[in-house]
Enzyme design. Sequence first.
Site, mmCIF file in Angstrom:
data_model
loop_
_atom_site.group_PDB
_atom_site.id
_atom_site.type_symbol
_atom_site.label_atom_id
_atom_site.label_comp_id
_atom_site.label_asym_id
_atom_site.label_seq_id
_atom_site.Cartn_x
_atom_site.Cartn_y
_atom_site.Cartn_z
ATOM 1 N N HIS A 356 0.792 -1.240 0.000
ATOM 2 C CA HIS A 356 0.000 0.000 0.000
ATOM 3 C C HIS A 356 0.816 1.277 0.000
ATOM 4 O O HIS A 356 0.241 2.366 -0.047
ATOM 5 C CB HIS A 356 -0.923 0.036 1.211
ATOM 6 C CG HIS A 356 -2.166 -0.778 1.037
ATOM 7 N ND1 HIS A 356 -3.297 -0.284 0.437
ATOM 8 C CD2 HIS A 356 -2.441 -2.051 1.360
ATOM 9 C CE1 HIS A 356 -4.220 -1.222 0.419
ATOM 10 N NE2 HIS A 356 -3.731 -2.310 0.969
ATOM 11 N N LYS A 544 -9.493 13.829 3.814
ATOM 12 C CA LYS A 544 -8.630 12.645 3.856
ATOM 13 C C LYS A 544 -7.813 12.753 5.140
ATOM 14 O O LYS A 544 -7.847 13.792 5.812
ATOM 15 C CB LYS A 544 -7.708 12.586 2.633
ATOM 16 C CG LYS A 544 -7.014 13.925 2.331
ATOM 17 C CD LYS A 544 -6.145 13.865 1.092
ATOM 18 C CE LYS A 544 -6.914 13.925 -0.208
ATOM 19 N NZ LYS A 544 -6.836 12.697 -0.980
ATOM 20 N N ARG A 545 -7.068 11.708 5.511
ATOM 21 C CA ARG A 545 -6.216 11.834 6.677
ATOM 22 C C ARG A 545 -5.245 13.006 6.526
ATOM 23 O O ARG A 545 -4.831 13.333 5.409
ATOM 24 C CB ARG A 545 -5.420 10.537 6.890
ATOM 25 C CG ARG A 545 -6.232 9.444 7.519
ATOM 26 C CD ARG A 545 -6.839 9.871 8.838
ATOM 27 N NE ARG A 545 -5.821 10.024 9.865
ATOM 28 C CZ ARG A 545 -5.500 9.100 10.757
ATOM 29 N NH1 ARG A 545 -6.129 7.946 10.782
ATOM 30 N NH2 ARG A 545 -4.558 9.318 11.652
ATOM 31 N N LYS A 550 0.100 14.435 1.726
ATOM 32 C CA LYS A 550 -1.174 14.761 1.086
ATOM 33 C C LYS A 550 -1.326 16.274 0.852
ATOM 34 O O LYS A 550 -2.204 16.724 0.150
ATOM 35 C CB LYS A 550 -2.336 14.222 1.920
ATOM 36 C CG LYS A 550 -2.417 12.681 1.925
ATOM 37 C CD LYS A 550 -3.552 12.204 2.819
ATOM 38 C CE LYS A 550 -3.630 10.683 2.945
ATOM 39 N NZ LYS A 550 -4.348 10.066 1.809
ATOM 40 N N THR A 652 -8.488 6.634 -2.839
ATOM 41 C CA THR A 652 -9.827 6.174 -3.216
ATOM 42 C C THR A 652 -10.829 7.309 -3.052
ATOM 43 O O THR A 652 -11.880 7.302 -3.690
ATOM 44 C CB THR A 652 -10.287 4.972 -2.360
ATOM 45 O OG1 THR A 652 -10.069 5.284 -0.978
ATOM 46 C CG2 THR A 652 -9.526 3.714 -2.741
ATOM 47 N N LYS A 656 -14.367 8.534 -5.248
ATOM 48 C CA LYS A 656 -15.696 8.839 -4.696
ATOM 49 C C LYS A 656 -16.162 10.219 -5.175
ATOM 50 O O LYS A 656 -17.337 10.417 -5.483
ATOM 51 C CB LYS A 656 -15.664 8.799 -3.164
ATOM 52 C CG LYS A 656 -15.246 7.450 -2.589
ATOM 53 C CD LYS A 656 -14.927 7.571 -1.096
ATOM 54 C CE LYS A 656 -14.111 6.405 -0.583
ATOM 55 N NZ LYS A 656 -13.504 6.679 0.742
HETATM 56 C C1 LIG Z 1 -12.303 7.084 1.130
HETATM 57 C C2 LIG Z 1 -11.982 7.484 2.512
HETATM 58 C C3 LIG Z 1 -10.654 7.722 2.876
HETATM 59 C C4 LIG Z 1 -9.510 7.651 1.885
HETATM 60 O O1 LIG Z 1 -9.371 8.910 1.269
HETATM 61 P P1 LIG Z 1 -8.056 9.285 0.409
HETATM 62 O O2 LIG Z 1 -8.402 10.614 -0.163
HETATM 63 O O3 LIG Z 1 -7.931 8.231 -0.641
HETATM 64 O O4 LIG Z 1 -6.927 9.318 1.350
HETATM 65 C C5 LIG Z 1 -10.390 8.101 4.175
HETATM 66 N N1 LIG Z 1 -11.374 8.233 5.076
HETATM 67 C C6 LIG Z 1 -12.669 8.027 4.761
HETATM 68 C C7 LIG Z 1 -13.717 8.207 5.812
HETATM 69 C C8 LIG Z 1 -13.025 7.638 3.469
HETATM 70 O O5 LIG Z 1 -14.308 7.414 3.168
#
Ligand SMILES: *Cc1c(COP(=O)(O)O)cnc(C)c1O
Length: 815
Positions: A356, A544-545, A550, A652, A656
């Site tokens: 990952h 995101k985190r 990032k 991911t 979305k």
């Molecule tokens: C999809 C998702 C993530 C991952 O987000 P990235 O932008 O790919 O880091 C993290 N937290 C939640 C709650 C998510 O739904």
Amino acid sequence: MKVLNKDELRHSIEEYLKILYRKEVSEASRMQIYQALSYSIKDVIIDQWMSTHRAFEEKDVKTVYYLSMEFLLGRALGNNIISLKLDKVVNTVLEEIGIKLEDIEEEEPDPALGNGGLGRLAACFLDSLSTLGYAAVGCGIRYKYGMFKQVIENGFQIEVPDDWLKNGYPFEMKQDDLSVIVKFGGYVRITKDELGREKYIQENYSSVRAVPYDLPIVGYGNHIVNTLRIWDAEATNHFNLDSFDKGDYQKAVEDQNLARSICEVLYPNDSHYAGKELRLKQQYFFVSASIQRAVLKYMEKHEDIHKLPEKVVFQMNDTHPSVTVAELMRILLDDYNLSWEEAWEITTHSCAYTNHTIMSEALEKWPIDLFSKLLPRIYQLIEEINRRFLMNIKVQYNGDPNKIEKMAIIYNGHIRMANLAIVGSFSVNGVAELHTDILKKQQLRDFYEMTPDKFNNKTNGITQRRFLLHGNPLLSSFVTSRIGDKWITNLQHMKNLEEFAKDPKSQREFMEIKYQNKVRLAEYIKLHNGPEIDPNSIFDVQVKRLHEYKRQLLNIMHVMYLYEELKKNPNMDIVPRTFIFGAKASAGYHRAKAIIKLINSVGDVINNDKSINNKIKVVFIENYRVSNAEMIFAAADVSEQISTASKEASGTGNMKFMLNGALTLGTLDGANVEIAEEVGVENTFIFGLTADEVIHYELHGGYNPREIYDHDMGVQSIMKHMIEGYYDPINHDAFQDIYNSLLDSYQLDRADQYFILKDFRSYVEAQRKVQEAYKDKSWWAKTAILNVANCGKFSSDRTIEEYVKDIWKLEKVTL
Ligand SMILES: *Cc1c(COP(=O)(O)O)cnc(C)c1O
């Protein structure tokens, strides 16, 4: 009891309110109705769960065990209702009762058994496995406290424990009779059995009983229900005064404490390895329990342990479960008396590993002394695996010390878990094309050259059932009204939406839906300690985190820049914009927490400055998690995917957003590359260094950010304001470290490791293009619809079909 029609459902809810709370519907609280409804839904699931199990047994299908330290599930009730196609019935009954399903859903805690993307991926995969009709068991840990709840006080993040089980969780089932013993510590005694073979016996160990709790994973409209099995630890020997007399009182107390501590809490680190002993205990605990159970189950129906790989495959989600390789060897050697060669043959045909990240701080390596004390037998086995692997290197590469340095499992006093996972697996996959390429060419190059056939790519995906059908009902209806509902189980059908991209009526309707979703999010923000925001502004979102790679810092620095430009020139041409952030920082990650504080401080100044006429606003949404994520994606115009190229393995969140018709503003990193490929780069806003450029700089010791600082007055001004108290006259000390990280080299870090100043101007320019593009509403609507139309590749259904075909070789079951 099986709920089918509205009268039966109503009756069932009434019965549960009576049994659980001694209440009539009219007296019940929302929480109580949530519980009663959930139990009623669970009754329907149970029948399907049992018949699925019977069908899998009869057909004797192969099962994938998806081993993951994290499953970031999100709420179950709403999704289960949709999957069972009971939404109409439920809504009718709740209407009678005088309450909305959304309000009842709000009562469910998010089971937050994960940090971020890795845990959410595991949850999307289970959803797809059930919907596609494959036999799967998710294996994880039943943390008493999941990911902490984030509260923002004074702009600072405060972590509050998340007691998700306090009211009981209606969808779980404890399976006491399936519990197994897991052993820690002690020593290994070697004896001979009656045939003269060496036997290895762990003695004087501590042990816990692993008890499984099963959660149903309901397929969409296909009556298939798979299992997520999360393990809890209980003490083995129930404490009695007897043990005091026997002198093992101390031991009993220790076992009790061990059991209490193992499943207590999820470590809140994302892509960062902390080397904590308890974490290793958690890893071995759930792996040992899961593998023991899987082998026992296989042996119930089969005679020949050698054929295990025909019926079972273990997929390791990152290196966290990589002791699987050694635990399976232990069971085969010590419990089934196989030879090393036989056991290794079985193991290396059952295990597969997903990588990952390429970031070094995420690489798990355990000091030998810690590891061998905790897992003495497992350590012996890893030593032997390593010894035999090094012999292969000797043969193949003449003992080349370079090859040994790169590939040995045990090196420099440490056990390198990624190397163990690779050597013990028949498949190693990355999670996006770019990421897999980097693995092959850089990080794992030596392994790739030695065994190229093991390596493959599986670009991540997301489930459209949660992130569109459930999260965005308005857009779902829009899509279905135009192209039918096949997209729900086959996202490639979205392509048919393309013909509506240029249709003015569809464009208007799409923008109206986006507006409604923005109103819904604005209300949520207002209700949760946020400012008033304008749904007519551009919703520019980064959720995101919080991680330096990032680059939330790049985003907020651009906001500071815009604000300062606007102050200088109040008549500046600017489309009103709301910058929305949501992010948890790991509790010990100080710089990440300072960035949260900076975002909030900048927000305070900008949101309260009347002179800029509400042209820009900054919102930090508290406690970002799956349940509010669903609402956020639905309301986004711009998707910020601005990681330093090469650092985000896939992402991911980016998928979305695309699914919900947001336009990507991003670097050519992770799956952004494939998103741009699918929708066309002209329908995205791409900026910044490429992965090759970043890697090139890194190989040459970085670059000199001082040059940029000295020559770029815009950059210099925001950097100065950052540390001079412009955005926070009291707490700006917190920002000095951020400033230093951009300009000063430390012993370990390069200055501006994540190329924020280097990419700054290119980002500003891309942001300007976003604004210009938004002025043309028709172009924007067309492009947003094109994003939805071309998101087919990013369904986790596609990802799972690829895993099945290339790695797992499962058979599809229909009921
Ligand atoms: C999809 C998702 C993530 C991952 O987000 P990235 O932008 O790919 O880091 C993290 N937290 C939640 C709650 C998510 O739904």
